[in-house]
Each structure stands twice: as C-alpha cells, then as structure tokens.
Scaffold this motif. Structure first.
Motif, short mmCIF file in Angstrom:
data_model
loop_
_atom_site.label_atom_id
_atom_site.label_comp_id
_atom_site.label_asym_id
_atom_site.label_seq_id
_atom_site.Cartn_x
_atom_site.Cartn_y
_atom_site.Cartn_z
N PHE A 65 41.24 54.91 39.80
CA PHE A 65 39.85 54.52 39.60
C PHE A 65 38.97 55.50 40.35
N ARG A 66 37.82 55.77 39.75
CA ARG A 66 36.86 56.71 40.32
C ARG A 66 35.62 55.94 40.71
N GLN A 67 35.19 56.21 41.93
CA GLN A 67 34.05 55.51 42.50
C GLN A 67 33.24 56.53 43.29
N ASP A 68 32.00 56.76 42.87
CA ASP A 68 31.12 57.74 43.53
C ASP A 68 31.78 59.10 43.69
N GLY A 69 32.47 59.56 42.63
CA GLY A 69 33.09 60.88 42.63
C GLY A 69 34.43 60.95 43.33
N VAL A 82 42.82 43.45 37.10
CA VAL A 82 42.27 44.09 38.29
C VAL A 82 41.08 43.27 38.75
N VAL A 83 41.13 42.83 40.01
CA VAL A 83 40.07 41.97 40.56
C VAL A 83 39.48 42.65 41.79
N PRO A 84 38.15 42.81 41.83
CA PRO A 84 37.53 43.44 43.01
C PRO A 84 37.57 42.50 44.22
N LYS A 85 37.68 43.10 45.39
CA LYS A 85 37.63 42.35 46.65
C LYS A 85 36.20 42.38 47.20
N ASN A 86 35.95 41.63 48.19
CA ASN A 86 34.69 41.67 48.95
C ASN A 86 33.45 41.53 48.08
N GLY A 87 33.49 40.64 47.10
CA GLY A 87 32.30 40.39 46.30
C GLY A 87 32.01 41.41 45.23
N GLY A 88 32.91 42.33 44.97
CA GLY A 88 32.73 43.28 43.89
C GLY A 88 32.31 44.66 44.36
N CYS A 89 32.38 45.59 43.44
CA CYS A 89 31.98 46.97 43.72
C CYS A 89 31.74 47.68 42.39
N ARG A 90 31.17 48.83 42.45
CA ARG A 90 30.89 49.63 41.26
C ARG A 90 32.06 50.59 41.04
N VAL A 91 32.55 50.66 39.78
CA VAL A 91 33.62 51.58 39.41
C VAL A 91 33.09 52.44 38.27
#
Length: 160
Positions: A81-85, A136-145
């Motif tokens: 997964f790519r997140q912020d480059g 696939v489930v995000p942790k900590n309330g979610g994030c941007r992918v």
C-alpha cells in the motif's frame, strides 16, 4: 528473426466421465476429488493439489506456488500500500489450515502493520483452483491510502 511455423493435427477425444458431472467443475462436496486429480495433500503450511504446491504466508498471501516442481514467482508476492508517496507491505505471519477434505482445503491468514490489519479466508480445490477473500481494516480510526496492490512477479510461464 524468422517466425515459427508448423502444422498440428488435433483429435477430439471422448468427454471424460468427471466432466459429465456438474460437481466436477466446482468441489461442491468437500470430499469429492475425482480422477485424474485425486485428493489434496496438506503438509504444514503447504497445500498440494493438481500438480501445484501452494505455500501459505509471507508478504503476499503465498510465499511461493510450485507448478510441476517449478517456481511460479521470481520473488515472493507482496501486498503493498502506498500512503503519501511511501510504499509499505503487509506481511502475513499467521497462517492456518481451517478445513481438510479430499476435494477442498480451507486456509486463513492474518497480518498487520501499524496502519492496517489484514486477513485472508480462502480455499484450494482438487483441480488447483484457488479462491480467497482479502479483508483489510484500518487501525486507529482510519487513514488515507493512495494505492493498494497485490504484486506478483512471475517467472518463465511456459509450463502452464
């Protein structure tokens, strides 16, 4: 470079018995494993079916798939997964066989990163067909992918 040319004659063979029964197309009965395939074999985290060996785990669901003794992958597959480059992988470190039958074997995998938890629920059937569901489930309330890729680098595929 000259193109290859040739002539081949194909003879249509009679329909085999296993193809006359619809359940041969999908292992509806978990214990059904017709000839020529036969029963699936399980050895630890390796599942053998129809001349293929599926090794569970690693960074991309399967560490390796061997087909008639030859490796399918040049390198182990990766779930990236790519997140912020920045690119990261989800490693599947917990693999387990969930059911064992002659015609179908179930498996489950789990992996995580600081951002995600991932799981795979799948089956291998007597003819080598593999089906799986990736969650696939995000942790900590979610994030941007930005991007998520299941990457496979195949070797010489002439043996298919």
């Amino acid at each position: 470079m000259k193109p290859l040319t040739g002539k081949t004659t194909y003879v249509k063979q009679p329909q085999p018995e296993w193809l006359k029964h619809p359940r041969a197309m999908d292992a509806l009965s978990p214990g059904y494993a017709p000839r020529p395939w036969g029963a699936i074999q399980v050895h630890g985290e390796k599942i053998n079916a129809a001349g293929k060996e599926f090794e569970l785990g690693g960074p991309g669901i399967f560490k390796q798939i061997m087909i008639q003794g030859k490796p399918l992958f040049i390198t182990p597959p990766t779930l990236e997964f790519r997140q912020d480059g920045k690119t990261s992988t989800i490693a599947f470190t917990d693999a387990r066989i969930t059911s064992r039958h002659a015609g179908r074997v179930g498996f489950w995998l789990r992996g995580n990163t600081s951002e995600f938890e991932a799981s795979v629920d799948g089956v291998v059937e007597f003819d080598g067909l593999v089906r799986f569901r990736l969650k696939v489930v995000p942790k900590n309330g979610g994030c941007r992918v930005d991007d998520m890729v299941l990457r496979y680098r195949l070797g010489d595929a002439q043996f298919f």
